[in-house]
Design a protein around this motif. Structure first.
Motif, PDB file in Angstrom:
ATOM      1  N   LEU A 116       0.833  -1.206   0.000  1.00  0.00           N
ATOM      2  CA  LEU A 116       0.000   0.000   0.000  1.00  0.00           C
ATOM      3  C   LEU A 116       0.866   1.255   0.000  1.00  0.00           C
ATOM      4  O   LEU A 116       0.576   2.218  -0.713  1.00  0.00           O
ATOM      5  N   GLN A 117       1.951   1.239   0.763  1.00  0.00           N
ATOM      6  CA  GLN A 117       2.853   2.397   0.801  1.00  0.00           C
ATOM      7  C   GLN A 117       3.403   2.698  -0.592  1.00  0.00           C
ATOM      8  O   GLN A 117       3.416   3.848  -1.037  1.00  0.00           O
ATOM      9  N   ILE A 118       3.828   1.677  -1.289  1.00  0.00           N
ATOM     10  CA  ILE A 118       4.402   1.868  -2.623  1.00  0.00           C
ATOM     11  C   ILE A 118       3.336   2.336  -3.616  1.00  0.00           C
ATOM     12  O   ILE A 118       3.594   3.235  -4.425  1.00  0.00           O
ATOM     13  N   LEU A 119       2.148   1.773  -3.555  1.00  0.00           N
ATOM     14  CA  LEU A 119       1.075   2.217  -4.446  1.00  0.00           C
ATOM     15  C   LEU A 119       0.774   3.701  -4.224  1.00  0.00           C
ATOM     16  O   LEU A 119       0.644   4.465  -5.182  1.00  0.00           O
ATOM     17  N   ILE A 120       0.695   4.108  -2.985  1.00  0.00           N
ATOM     18  CA  ILE A 120       0.419   5.510  -2.669  1.00  0.00           C
ATOM     19  C   ILE A 120       1.552   6.397  -3.167  1.00  0.00           C
ATOM     20  O   ILE A 120       1.308   7.451  -3.779  1.00  0.00           O
ATOM     21  N   GLU A 121       2.790   6.002  -2.935  1.00  0.00           N
ATOM     22  CA  GLU A 121       3.932   6.803  -3.399  1.00  0.00           C
ATOM     23  C   GLU A 121       3.931   6.935  -4.926  1.00  0.00           C
ATOM     24  O   GLU A 121       4.141   8.029  -5.464  1.00  0.00           O
ATOM     25  N   ASP A 143       7.572  15.114   2.580  1.00  0.00           N
ATOM     26  CA  ASP A 143       7.756  15.007   4.031  1.00  0.00           C
ATOM     27  C   ASP A 143       6.707  14.124   4.708  1.00  0.00           C
ATOM     28  O   ASP A 143       7.002  13.474   5.711  1.00  0.00           O
ATOM     29  N   THR A 144       5.491  14.097   4.164  1.00  0.00           N
ATOM     30  CA  THR A 144       4.414  13.386   4.854  1.00  0.00           C
ATOM     31  C   THR A 144       4.067  12.028   4.253  1.00  0.00           C
ATOM     32  O   THR A 144       3.604  11.143   4.972  1.00  0.00           O
ATOM     33  N   SER A 150      13.499   4.274  -2.098  1.00  0.00           N
ATOM     34  CA  SER A 150      13.392   4.371  -3.552  1.00  0.00           C
ATOM     35  C   SER A 150      12.393   5.447  -3.963  1.00  0.00           C
ATOM     36  O   SER A 150      12.649   6.226  -4.881  1.00  0.00           O
ATOM     37  N   GLY A 151      11.255   5.492  -3.297  1.00  0.00           N
ATOM     38  CA  GLY A 151      10.256   6.519  -3.594  1.00  0.00           C
ATOM     39  C   GLY A 151      10.776   7.909  -3.300  1.00  0.00           C
ATOM     40  O   GLY A 151      10.576   8.843  -4.088  1.00  0.00           O
ATOM     41  N   LYS A 152      11.472   8.057  -2.172  1.00  0.00           N
ATOM     42  CA  LYS A 152      12.069   9.354  -1.823  1.00  0.00           C
ATOM     43  C   LYS A 152      13.079   9.784  -2.880  1.00  0.00           C
ATOM     44  O   LYS A 152      13.108  10.943  -3.302  1.00  0.00           O
ATOM     45  N   HIS A 153      13.911   8.847  -3.299  1.00  0.00           N
ATOM     46  CA  HIS A 153      14.940   9.151  -4.289  1.00  0.00           C
ATOM     47  C   HIS A 153      14.304   9.605  -5.611  1.00  0.00           C
ATOM     48  O   HIS A 153      14.733  10.612  -6.192  1.00  0.00           O
ATOM     49  N   ILE A 154      13.314   8.854  -6.077  1.00  0.00           N
ATOM     50  CA  ILE A 154      12.658   9.219  -7.339  1.00  0.00           C
ATOM     51  C   ILE A 154      12.014  10.596  -7.207  1.00  0.00           C
ATOM     52  O   ILE A 154      12.141  11.433  -8.115  1.00  0.00           O
ATOM     53  N   CYS A 155      11.340  10.841  -6.108  1.00  0.00           N
ATOM     54  CA  CYS A 155      10.684  12.138  -5.898  1.00  0.00           C
ATOM     55  C   CYS A 155      11.719  13.272  -5.932  1.00  0.00           C
ATOM     56  O   CYS A 155      11.508  14.284  -6.607  1.00  0.00           O
ATOM     57  N   CYS A 156      12.816  13.095  -5.226  1.00  0.00           N
ATOM     58  CA  CYS A 156      13.872  14.119  -5.210  1.00  0.00           C
ATOM     59  C   CYS A 156      14.436  14.371  -6.600  1.00  0.00           C
ATOM     60  O   CYS A 156      14.609  15.527  -7.009  1.00  0.00           O
ATOM     61  N   GLU A 157      14.719  13.310  -7.314  1.00  0.00           N
ATOM     62  CA  GLU A 157      15.286  13.449  -8.649  1.00  0.00           C
ATOM     63  C   GLU A 157      14.293  14.067  -9.623  1.00  0.00           C
ATOM     64  O   GLU A 157      14.624  14.949 -10.407  1.00  0.00           O
ATOM     65  N   MET A 158      13.070  13.591  -9.569  1.00  0.00           N
ATOM     66  CA  MET A 158      12.045  14.066 -10.509  1.00  0.00           C
ATOM     67  C   MET A 158      11.761  15.565 -10.339  1.00  0.00           C
ATOM     68  O   MET A 158      11.646  16.286 -11.317  1.00  0.00           O
ATOM     69  N   PHE A 159      11.674  15.986  -9.098  1.00  0.00           N
ATOM     70  CA  PHE A 159      11.259  17.360  -8.833  1.00  0.00           C
ATOM     71  C   PHE A 159      12.419  18.270  -8.406  1.00  0.00           C
ATOM     72  O   PHE A 159      12.208  19.423  -8.020  1.00  0.00           O
TER      73      PHE A 159
END
Length: 162
Positions: A116-121, A143-144, A150-159
């Protein structure tokens, strides 16, 4: 099985390229995060299946209510997902968990599993872009919402977050 499901979902959303593009992108980010988190094959399969059908409740929600809020999608998605997955002969335990994930993918509290965490991310990664979310909104979501490395990394790189 996933290719068959993808084809069925494209057929389900025939004439609606925005919805098709959305679930394809959520699927790919889900797959990538699950793989990078080194999850077992069954969990990855469950996540990928859920990603493909996560918004399946939108059509019935729009028909019934004229809108498609997250809560309406969570209410109307699981029965439709169950029908489609059963027709494609997915295993019963996978169907059960996927229906749970579809029914909770807009509920950001009490997340009860890595699937569920990965689907939401993955859904957030796509929605933040598709909705044109502000930089402050992206940081707030980071942050929330994001918990996996992996999700954090993709988010940081993407944005471009640092």
């Amino acid at each position: 099985m996933l290719n068959e499901l993808t084809a069925k979902m494209i057929e389900y959303y025939s004439g609606d390229p925005k919805r098709i593009q959305h679930f394809v992108k959520v699927h790919e980010f889900s797959r990538l995060i699950a793989e990078n988190e080194q999850l077992d094959e069954k969990t990855r399969f469950t996540i990928e299946t859920a990603a493909l059908v996560h918004d399946i409740g939108i059509k019935n929600s729009e028909k019934r209510f004229g809108t498609c809020t997250g809560k309406q999608q969570e209410q109307l998605g699981p029965p439709e997902a169950k029908r489609m997955l059963s027709d494609l002969n997915f295993p019963a335990d996978i169907i059960e968990r996927v229906c749970y994930l579809v029914g909770h993918h807009h509920t950001y509290t009490d997340i009860d599993g890595i699937d569920l965490q990965i689907l939401i991310e993955a859904d957030f990664l796509v929605n933040l872009y598709e909705d044109g979310t502000s930089a402050d909104g992206i940081v707030s979501a980071y942050d929330t919402i994001f918990k996996t490395e992996s999700g954090k990394h993709i988010c940081c790189e993407m944005f471009g977050l640092k």
